[in-house]
Design a protein around this motif. Structure first.
Motif, PDB file in Angstrom:
ATOM      1  N   ASP A  44      36.274  49.333  45.796  1.00 18.03           N
ATOM      2  CA  ASP A  44      36.712  48.147  45.065  1.00 18.03           C
ATOM      3  C   ASP A  44      38.187  48.269  44.719  1.00 18.03           C
ATOM      4  N   ASP A  45      39.005  47.430  45.329  1.00 16.42           N
ATOM      5  CA  ASP A  45      40.427  47.457  45.023  1.00 16.42           C
ATOM      6  C   ASP A  45      40.816  46.172  44.288  1.00 16.42           C
ATOM      7  N   LEU A  46      42.055  46.112  43.910  1.00 15.75           N
ATOM      8  CA  LEU A  46      42.555  44.917  43.229  1.00 15.75           C
ATOM      9  C   LEU A  46      42.875  43.838  44.247  1.00 15.75           C
ATOM     10  N   TYR A  47      42.541  42.620  43.932  1.00 16.40           N
ATOM     11  CA  TYR A  47      42.897  41.470  44.752  1.00 16.40           C
ATOM     12  C   TYR A  47      43.541  40.448  43.832  1.00 16.40           C
ATOM     13  N   TRP A  48      44.816  40.248  43.987  1.00 19.96           N
ATOM     14  CA  TRP A  48      45.584  39.380  43.096  1.00 19.96           C
ATOM     15  C   TRP A  48      45.435  39.821  41.646  1.00 19.96           C
ATOM     16  N   GLY A  49      45.396  41.140  41.409  1.00 18.33           N
ATOM     17  CA  GLY A  49      45.320  41.668  40.050  1.00 18.33           C
ATOM     18  C   GLY A  49      43.938  41.652  39.435  1.00 18.33           C
ATOM     19  N   ILE A  50      42.924  41.294  40.216  1.00 14.33           N
ATOM     20  CA  ILE A  50      41.555  41.187  39.698  1.00 14.33           C
ATOM     21  C   ILE A  50      40.640  42.079  40.520  1.00 14.33           C
ATOM     22  N   ARG A  51      39.798  42.855  39.848  1.00 15.33           N
ATOM     23  CA  ARG A  51      38.820  43.687  40.548  1.00 15.33           C
ATOM     24  C   ARG A  51      37.714  42.802  41.110  1.00 15.33           C
ATOM     25  N   LYS A  52      37.246  43.151  42.287  1.00 16.50           N
ATOM     26  CA  LYS A  52      36.190  42.366  42.926  1.00 16.50           C
ATOM     27  C   LYS A  52      34.841  42.566  42.247  1.00 16.50           C
ATOM     28  N   ASP A  53      34.585  43.746  41.719  1.00 15.19           N
ATOM     29  CA  ASP A  53      33.280  44.036  41.141  1.00 15.19           C
ATOM     30  C   ASP A  53      33.401  44.212  39.621  1.00 15.19           C
ATOM     31  N   ALA A  54      32.715  43.374  38.885  1.00 13.23           N
ATOM     32  CA  ALA A  54      32.798  43.396  37.417  1.00 13.23           C
ATOM     33  C   ALA A  54      32.263  44.701  36.832  1.00 13.23           C
ATOM     34  N   ARG A  55      31.286  45.334  37.508  1.00  8.74           N
ATOM     35  CA  ARG A  55      30.736  46.598  36.985  1.00  8.74           C
ATOM     36  C   ARG A  55      31.769  47.722  37.056  1.00  8.74           C
ATOM     37  N   ILE A  56      32.529  47.765  38.133  1.00  8.75           N
ATOM     38  CA  ILE A  56      33.575  48.780  38.255  1.00  8.75           C
ATOM     39  C   ILE A  56      34.679  48.506  37.243  1.00  8.75           C
ATOM     40  N   LYS A  57      35.056  47.250  37.088  1.00  7.80           N
ATOM     41  CA  LYS A  57      36.068  46.905  36.092  1.00  7.80           C
ATOM     42  C   LYS A  57      35.611  47.354  34.706  1.00  7.80           C
ATOM     43  N   ALA A  58      34.342  47.139  34.386  1.00  7.61           N
ATOM     44  CA  ALA A  58      33.828  47.538  33.072  1.00  7.61           C
ATOM     45  C   ALA A  58      33.898  49.059  32.882  1.00  7.61           C
ATOM     46  N   VAL A  59      33.566  49.828  33.919  1.00  5.73           N
ATOM     47  CA  VAL A  59      33.646  51.295  33.832  1.00  5.73           C
ATOM     48  C   VAL A  59      35.090  51.723  33.606  1.00  5.73           C
ATOM     49  N   PHE A  60      36.017  51.173  34.380  1.00  8.49           N
ATOM     50  CA  PHE A  60      37.424  51.536  34.230  1.00  8.49           C
ATOM     51  C   PHE A  60      37.961  51.142  32.854  1.00  8.49           C
ATOM     52  N   ASP A  61      37.619  49.935  32.397  1.00  7.68           N
ATOM     53  CA  ASP A  61      38.066  49.493  31.069  1.00  7.68           C
ATOM     54  C   ASP A  61      37.518  50.399  29.977  1.00  7.68           C
ATOM     55  N   GLY A  62      36.254  50.790  30.104  1.00  9.74           N
ATOM     56  CA  GLY A  62      35.646  51.682  29.118  1.00  9.74           C
ATOM     57  C   GLY A  62      36.294  53.053  29.103  1.00  9.74           C
ATOM     58  N   LEU A  63      36.620  53.580  30.277  1.00  5.82           N
ATOM     59  CA  LEU A  63      37.313  54.872  30.343  1.00  5.82           C
ATOM     60  C   LEU A  63      38.704  54.774  29.720  1.00  5.82           C
ATOM     61  N   GLU A  64      39.395  53.678  29.975  1.00  8.79           N
ATOM     62  CA  GLU A  64      40.716  53.504  29.379  1.00  8.79           C
ATOM     63  C   GLU A  64      40.632  53.501  27.853  1.00  8.79           C
ATOM     64  N   GLN A  65      39.638  52.837  27.316  1.00  2.37           N
ATOM     65  CA  GLN A  65      39.467  52.805  25.858  1.00  2.37           C
ATOM     66  C   GLN A  65      39.089  54.183  25.317  1.00  2.37           C
ATOM     67  N   LEU A  66      38.175  54.852  25.967  1.00  2.00           N
ATOM     68  CA  LEU A  66      37.715  56.163  25.525  1.00  2.00           C
ATOM     69  C   LEU A  66      38.833  57.204  25.574  1.00  2.00           C
ATOM     70  N   LEU A  67      39.622  57.181  26.639  1.00  2.00           N
ATOM     71  CA  LEU A  67      40.630  58.210  26.872  1.00  2.00           C
ATOM     72  C   LEU A  67      42.011  57.842  26.319  1.00  2.00           C
ATOM     73  N   HIS A  68      42.173  56.604  25.900  1.00  7.06           N
ATOM     74  CA  HIS A  68      43.446  56.125  25.357  1.00  7.06           C
ATOM     75  C   HIS A  68      44.590  56.273  26.369  1.00  7.06           C
ATOM     76  N   THR A  69      44.281  55.917  27.604  1.00  7.94           N
ATOM     77  CA  THR A  69      45.284  55.953  28.674  1.00  7.94           C
ATOM     78  C   THR A  69      44.881  54.933  29.722  1.00  7.94           C
ATOM     79  N   THR A  70      45.727  54.717  30.710  1.00  6.86           N
ATOM     80  CA  THR A  70      45.418  53.733  31.739  1.00  6.86           C
ATOM     81  C   THR A  70      45.128  54.418  33.065  1.00  6.86           C
ATOM     82  N   ILE A  71      44.337  53.749  33.857  1.00  9.66           N
ATOM     83  CA  ILE A  71      44.020  54.241  35.196  1.00  9.66           C
ATOM     84  C   ILE A  71      45.265  54.121  36.063  1.00  9.66           C
ATOM     85  N   GLN A  72      45.408  55.059  36.997  1.00 10.54           N
ATOM     86  CA  GLN A  72      46.595  55.070  37.864  1.00 10.54           C
ATOM     87  C   GLN A  72      46.162  55.141  39.323  1.00 10.54           C
TER      88      GLN A  72
END
Length: 107
Positions: free
Chosen positions: A76-104
């Protein structure tokens, strides 16, 4: 199938996150089987590592107590700044909140 690589890392190699806390969060998503953090549909593989060098590591760098690098492989990659799969976006967003950093993007 094209794979996309991402990572989370601490600001400094000596800083760490609590591995158990990250594992608990990942299990709570319902996306992964009980014994590993690889989902098949959508494909998402997450490796929790405690590395000595951010540029040189392998899958054997797992530590049950501390993590300073999280390697991610997905289809799942970004397409026009939007993730194709909402479940993957939710996992990444949750990790960003938990770890206090952004995915790279992986280099």
């Amino acid at each position: 199938m094209d794979y996309v690589y991402y990572h989370f890392k601490t600001r400094d190699i000596s800083e760490t996150w609590d591995t158990a806390q990250i594992e608990q969060y990942l299990r709570s998503t319902g996306l992964f089987p009980a014994d590993r953090f690889t989902a098949q549909n959508p494909f998402l593989s997450i490796s929790l590592l405690c590395v000595r060098d951010f540029a040189r590591w392998n899958s054997e760098d797992y530590d049950p107590e501390k993590t300073n690098y999280i390697g991610i492989v997905t289809t799942d990659d970004l397409y026009w700044g939007i993730r194709k799969d909402a479940r993957i976006k939710a996992v990444f967003d949750g990790l960003e909140q938990l770890l206090h950093t952004t995915i790279q993007d992986d280099w």
